[in-house]
Design a protein around this motif. Structure first.
Motif, PDB file in Angstrom:
ATOM      1  N   GLY A  33       0.801  -1.207   0.000  1.00 34.13           N
ATOM      2  CA  GLY A  33       0.000   0.000   0.000  1.00 34.13           C
ATOM      3  C   GLY A  33       0.839   1.264   0.000  1.00 34.13           C
ATOM      4  N   PHE A  34       0.135   2.385  -0.222  1.00 34.63           N
ATOM      5  CA  PHE A  34       0.812   3.681  -0.346  1.00 34.63           C
ATOM      6  C   PHE A  34       1.473   4.133   0.958  1.00 34.63           C
ATOM      7  CE2 PHE A  34       0.574   8.285   0.228  1.00 34.63           C
ATOM      8  CZ  PHE A  34       1.397   8.712  -0.799  1.00 34.63           C
ATOM      9  N   VAL A  35       0.770   3.952   2.076  1.00 35.35           N
ATOM     10  CA  VAL A  35       1.261   4.476   3.365  1.00 35.35           C
ATOM     11  C   VAL A  35       2.557   3.796   3.777  1.00 35.35           C
ATOM     12  CG1 VAL A  35       0.743   4.721   5.812  1.00 35.35           C
ATOM     13  CG2 VAL A  35      -1.057   5.104   4.118  1.00 35.35           C
ATOM     14  N   SER A  36       2.604   2.484   3.664  1.00 32.95           N
ATOM     15  CA  SER A  36       3.792   1.760   4.119  1.00 32.95           C
ATOM     16  C   SER A  36       5.012   2.106   3.259  1.00 32.95           C
ATOM     17  CB  SER A  36       3.535   0.254   4.097  1.00 32.95           C
ATOM     18  OG  SER A  36       3.167  -0.159   2.771  1.00 32.95           O
ATOM     19  N   TRP A  37       4.801   2.201   1.909  1.00 29.39           N
ATOM     20  CA  TRP A  37       5.949   2.557   1.060  1.00 29.39           C
ATOM     21  C   TRP A  37       6.335   4.035   1.225  1.00 29.39           C
ATOM     22  CZ3 TRP A  37       9.149  -0.712  -0.901  1.00 29.39           C
ATOM     23  CH2 TRP A  37       8.744  -2.015  -1.181  1.00 29.39           C
ATOM     24  N   PHE A  38       5.349   4.879   1.511  1.00 37.83           N
ATOM     25  CA  PHE A  38       5.661   6.292   1.776  1.00 37.83           C
ATOM     26  C   PHE A  38       6.532   6.422   3.017  1.00 37.83           C
ATOM     27  CE2 PHE A  38       4.713  10.330   3.881  1.00 37.83           C
ATOM     28  CZ  PHE A  38       5.019  11.235   2.881  1.00 37.83           C
ATOM     29  N   VAL A  39       6.194   5.668   4.061  1.00 32.22           N
ATOM     30  CA  VAL A  39       7.008   5.680   5.279  1.00 32.22           C
ATOM     31  C   VAL A  39       8.418   5.179   4.978  1.00 32.22           C
ATOM     32  CG1 VAL A  39       7.281   4.664   7.571  1.00 32.22           C
ATOM     33  CG2 VAL A  39       5.033   5.450   6.813  1.00 32.22           C
ATOM     34  N   PHE A  40       8.518   4.106   4.167  1.00 32.71           N
ATOM     35  CA  PHE A  40       9.839   3.550   3.849  1.00 32.71           C
ATOM     36  C   PHE A  40      10.704   4.557   3.097  1.00 32.71           C
ATOM     37  CE2 PHE A  40      12.509   1.374   0.665  1.00 32.71           C
ATOM     38  CZ  PHE A  40      13.386   0.729   1.523  1.00 32.71           C
ATOM     39  N   PHE A  41      10.148   5.172   2.046  1.00 28.69           N
ATOM     40  CA  PHE A  41      10.951   6.102   1.252  1.00 28.69           C
ATOM     41  C   PHE A  41      11.225   7.422   2.005  1.00 28.69           C
ATOM     42  CE2 PHE A  41       9.364   3.482  -2.334  1.00 28.69           C
ATOM     43  CZ  PHE A  41      10.599   3.147  -2.852  1.00 28.69           C
ATOM     44  N   THR A  42      10.366   7.771   2.952  1.00 34.12           N
ATOM     45  CA  THR A  42      10.606   8.974   3.752  1.00 34.12           C
ATOM     46  C   THR A  42      11.752   8.763   4.741  1.00 34.12           C
ATOM     47  OG1 THR A  42       8.264   9.598   3.582  1.00 34.12           O
ATOM     48  CG2 THR A  42       9.565  10.644   5.328  1.00 34.12           C
TER      49      THR A  42
END
Length: 393
Positions: A33-42
């Motif tokens: 999902g978007f949230v988990s990958w957003f956290v990873f790349f952030t």
């Protein structure tokens, strides 16, 4: 066990960063999902920076500590400036400079948050200043500094310890004193002979070998031109004899006042072209002979700066060559007793005993037995008229 513990302490930040990178990646992979990958790349740039942070070898090229003023008296303040230069330009987030100290006074200043936090970036040179206020007399030693580099969130840390020893020597406070030729009276037949500590420099009676600390005007230049050897003029002492000052180094509430009195007396005597010797009878006897110049005075002041009170100190005249020439002893103490008076009366030809006290004391009956001992009570808040008080009948 200790080796494993030391290894863990050294590598725990590296393990923490690696663990965070693994956790965030696994969270993104399994959660999706978007949230988990957003956290990873952030978080990834900061974790990658912290990982590289651990691999970079940083070192300190130079560290200097400048203390102003260079000569400090008790009660004064100093400004300390630390200059740090590192070797690389790797952009650390910030660093903490922590002083390593070896004296109680500097430990207290350390507790008062004298450490510094500096934002590093690409800079190589950093300056940090702070003030030490109301320094007490003594030797205050810096041992070095701890410099700790951090990343943005404190995940990674790199500590560098620098050994940079430096001693701050705080001299005793010197009070103004009205100088007068100090005299002591000694029975000679039916007369009283006065003795002073001032040489008559208008009459030279011979030459002697040059001694470091002799005044420039005493050098005999004619003999130097012939022999290429420095010699000093020997002057006649019309009313002089060997005078010796001793300090009671026993612990007391007025110990610092005794030190300040002795320092003030030496300063006034040297400025008044006088000459006197000094014996320090601490754990190790130290003798300063013929104090009459600024260099000799400075050596005495350095010793007075490092003197510490002794428990159960006792007065004693040790077998030193300087005592064989002493005719008048100046003894500084804060506690006078009948035992001390008996010892002084049986040991020296003439003595002036300076007693530093805040309360007026009655004269002991023992003093009447020793006519060659003069006791002078000194107010610790006023040393200005001390020499003139001694000259009163």
């Amino acid at each position: 066990m200790k080796k494993w513990r030391a290894l863990f302490e050294k590598s725990k930040h590296f393990l923490l960063v690696s663990f965070l990178m693994l956790i965030t990646f696994c969270y993104a992979m399994f959660q999706g999902g978007f949230v988990s990958w957003f956290v990873f790349f952030t978080v990834s740039p900061f974790l990658l920076y912290a990982f590289i942070f651990q691999l970079v070898r940083e070192d300190i090229y130079r560290i200097e500590r400048k203390i102003e003023p260079s000569r400090v008296e008790s009660g004064q303040s100093v400004n300390v400036t630390i200059s740090v230069e590192r070797k690389t330009r790797f952009p650390f987030a910030y660093m903490l400079v922590e002083e390593l100290v070896g004296s109680t006074m500097l430990v207290q200043s350390k507790v008062q948050e004298k450490d510094a936090i500096k934002f590093v970036g690409f800079k190589k040179v950093f300056n940090w200043s702070y003030t030490l206020e109301s320094l007490p007399r003594g030797e205050h030693q810096y041992l070095g500094a701890n410099i700790i580099f951090y990343d943005f969130f404190g995940w990674a840390k790199k500590r560098i310890q620098i050994e940079k020893e430096q001693t701050v020597l705080v001299y005793p406070r010197v009070h103004d004193m009205k100088y007068a030729t100090l005299q002591a009276k000694l029975d000679v037949g039916s007369m009283m002979a006065p003795y002073s500590i001032v040489k008559d420099t208008s009459m030279a009676i011979g030459l002697r070998e040059y001694v470091p600390g002799d005044r420039f005007s005493w050098i005999h230049w004619k003999s130097f031109a012939k022999t290429q050897t420095l010699q000093s003029k020997e002057f006649e002492d019309r009313q002089s004899q060997e005078l010796l000052l001793m300090l009671d180094e026993g612990a007391s509430p007025l110990f610092e006042e005794k030190i300040e009195l002795v320092a003030s007396m030496f300063k006034a005597i040297v400025q008044g072209r006088g000459e006197i010797s000094f014996v320090s009878t601490g754990t190790k006897t130290k003798v300063f002979t013929s104090i009459q110049g600024e260099k000799q005075l400075d050596r005495v002041m350095q010793h007075l700066a490092s003197v510490k009170p002794l428990e159960n100190a006792q007065f004693q005249l040790r077998d030193q060559q300087v005592f064989q020439r002493v005719a008048t002893l100046l003894y500084v103490t804060s506690d006078i007793s009948d035992e001390l008076l008996h010892t002084l009366g049986n040991s020296v030809k003439s003595c002036i005993c300076f007693v530093v006290t805040q309360q007026t004391q009655t004269q002991s009956d023992v003093i009447k037995r020793y006519k060659h001992i003069q006791v002078v009570y000194v107010d610790p808040t006023d040393y200005y008229h001390l020499f003139t008080e001694v000259m009163k009948p």
